[in-house]
Scaffold this motif. Sequence first.
Motif, mmCIF file in Angstrom:
data_model
loop_
_atom_site.group_PDB
_atom_site.id
_atom_site.type_symbol
_atom_site.label_atom_id
_atom_site.label_comp_id
_atom_site.label_asym_id
_atom_site.label_seq_id
_atom_site.Cartn_x
_atom_site.Cartn_y
_atom_site.Cartn_z
ATOM 1 N N VAL A 14 43.858 80.488 30.485
ATOM 2 C CA VAL A 14 45.243 80.149 30.816
ATOM 3 C C VAL A 14 46.171 80.821 29.811
ATOM 4 O O VAL A 14 46.004 80.662 28.605
ATOM 5 C CB VAL A 14 45.458 78.622 30.794
ATOM 6 N N GLU A 15 47.137 81.564 30.332
ATOM 7 C CA GLU A 15 48.109 82.271 29.491
ATOM 8 C C GLU A 15 49.512 81.873 29.942
ATOM 9 O O GLU A 15 49.840 81.980 31.127
ATOM 10 C CB GLU A 15 47.914 83.774 29.627
ATOM 11 N N THR A 16 50.328 81.425 28.991
ATOM 12 C CA THR A 16 51.678 80.963 29.293
ATOM 13 C C THR A 16 52.698 82.030 28.925
ATOM 14 O O THR A 16 52.687 82.557 27.807
ATOM 15 C CB THR A 16 51.990 79.672 28.518
ATOM 16 N N HIS A 17 53.583 82.347 29.880
ATOM 17 C CA HIS A 17 54.643 83.329 29.679
ATOM 18 C C HIS A 17 55.998 82.616 29.717
ATOM 19 O O HIS A 17 56.086 81.413 29.997
ATOM 20 C CB HIS A 17 54.608 84.397 30.776
ATOM 21 N N ALA A 18 57.044 83.378 29.475
ATOM 22 C CA ALA A 18 58.395 82.844 29.596
ATOM 23 C C ALA A 18 58.699 82.523 31.052
ATOM 24 O O ALA A 18 58.009 82.974 31.970
ATOM 25 C CB ALA A 18 59.402 83.859 29.055
ATOM 26 N N ALA A 19 59.742 81.740 31.260
ATOM 27 C CA ALA A 19 60.271 81.420 32.593
ATOM 28 C C ALA A 19 59.315 80.593 33.440
ATOM 29 O O ALA A 19 59.389 80.606 34.667
ATOM 30 C CB ALA A 19 60.663 82.695 33.345
ATOM 31 N N GLY A 20 58.406 79.869 32.805
ATOM 32 C CA GLY A 20 57.510 79.000 33.556
ATOM 33 C C GLY A 20 56.436 79.731 34.337
ATOM 34 O O GLY A 20 55.926 79.222 35.335
ATOM 35 N N ILE A 21 56.051 80.922 33.890
ATOM 36 C CA ILE A 21 55.016 81.722 34.556
ATOM 37 C C ILE A 21 53.697 81.532 33.819
ATOM 38 O O ILE A 21 53.635 81.633 32.598
ATOM 39 C CB ILE A 21 55.415 83.204 34.581
ATOM 40 N N ILE A 22 52.639 81.253 34.571
ATOM 41 C CA ILE A 22 51.312 81.008 34.014
ATOM 42 C C ILE A 22 50.326 81.997 34.637
ATOM 43 O O ILE A 22 50.282 82.140 35.858
ATOM 44 C CB ILE A 22 50.820 79.578 34.300
ATOM 45 N N THR A 57 56.207 74.504 35.612
ATOM 46 C CA THR A 57 55.507 75.672 36.142
ATOM 47 C C THR A 57 56.249 76.194 37.367
ATOM 48 O O THR A 57 56.454 75.466 38.333
ATOM 49 C CB THR A 57 54.056 75.318 36.518
ATOM 50 N N ARG A 58 56.603 77.473 37.328
ATOM 51 C CA ARG A 58 57.407 78.042 38.409
ATOM 52 C C ARG A 58 56.634 79.051 39.244
ATOM 53 O O ARG A 58 56.862 79.155 40.448
ATOM 54 C CB ARG A 58 58.670 78.671 37.831
ATOM 55 N N VAL A 59 55.741 79.810 38.622
ATOM 56 C CA VAL A 59 54.918 80.782 39.345
ATOM 57 C C VAL A 59 53.575 80.886 38.637
ATOM 58 O O VAL A 59 53.510 80.858 37.399
ATOM 59 C CB VAL A 59 55.573 82.189 39.401
#
Length: 274
Positions: A14-22, A57-59
């Motif tokens: 699992v890798e978390t990015h900005a803007a709620g992107i996983i 989580t957005r995408v």
Amino acid sequence: MTAPDRTDHAPILVETHAAGIITLTLNRPELRNPISDPDLLEALIETLTRLDADKETRVIILTGAGSAFSSGGNLKAMGAAGGLNDPLPARTRMNYKYGIQRLPLLIEAMEVPVVVAVNGPAIGAGLDLALMCDVRIAAQSARFAESFVKVGIVPGDGGAWFLPRVVGFSKACEMALTGDAIDAAEALACGLVSKVVPDAELMEEALRMAHRIAANPTHVVRMTRRLLRQGRGASLDALLETSAAMQALAHATADHVEAVAALLERRAPAFTGR
């Protein structure tokens, strides 16, 4: 951004990015990420369930570790009595129902969009996993096969439902009845994927797509995904009724007011998820 440890032996990274992107990475590269293996399947179901319930989580981006996206089933576990197959056929039915078949039902019911970055072969149940999701982007080296007939079984995870809806009935019949693989260019031509990029640019392109989706109001993105999913099986009047109800919810959000104001004022919107 939090990056996964590529030496981690967890079945899902699992890798978390900005803007709620996983980003979720299927992490059994030595086996070519067989999605029907219990540890990988259970980890994916648990992670998707958790992320779909997370309002931040957005995408989701889904990809595979190593040279393959997913080989589908583990050939070493197949045979007269292996893997999902049981000496008692009634138990085999239950193994499918309470095993791999939970995954298409879960993804169909989700609200968070899933972008698939197909980094290599997507075979059998691996192809079907990609078909279950929303947007598919392929590396040039990707290959796709609805290959169940090649190992003497039928699509047991919903492929016969998803494939015709993505590529059309004739192409679906060709792929499922021959079991032959197609390359990324042919996948693009038949609508199986929406974009093909050089291998080295795959994750960058998937992130760009995810950011384009995440830039929109969270609630309406989730509701639009539900409408698109329901529209594949609902009658027009039923879908219109659901659309009207969801539209009432959308009109009541602060993000709708902000979107209209930003357009009128010719500025970038500042959405808050409210």
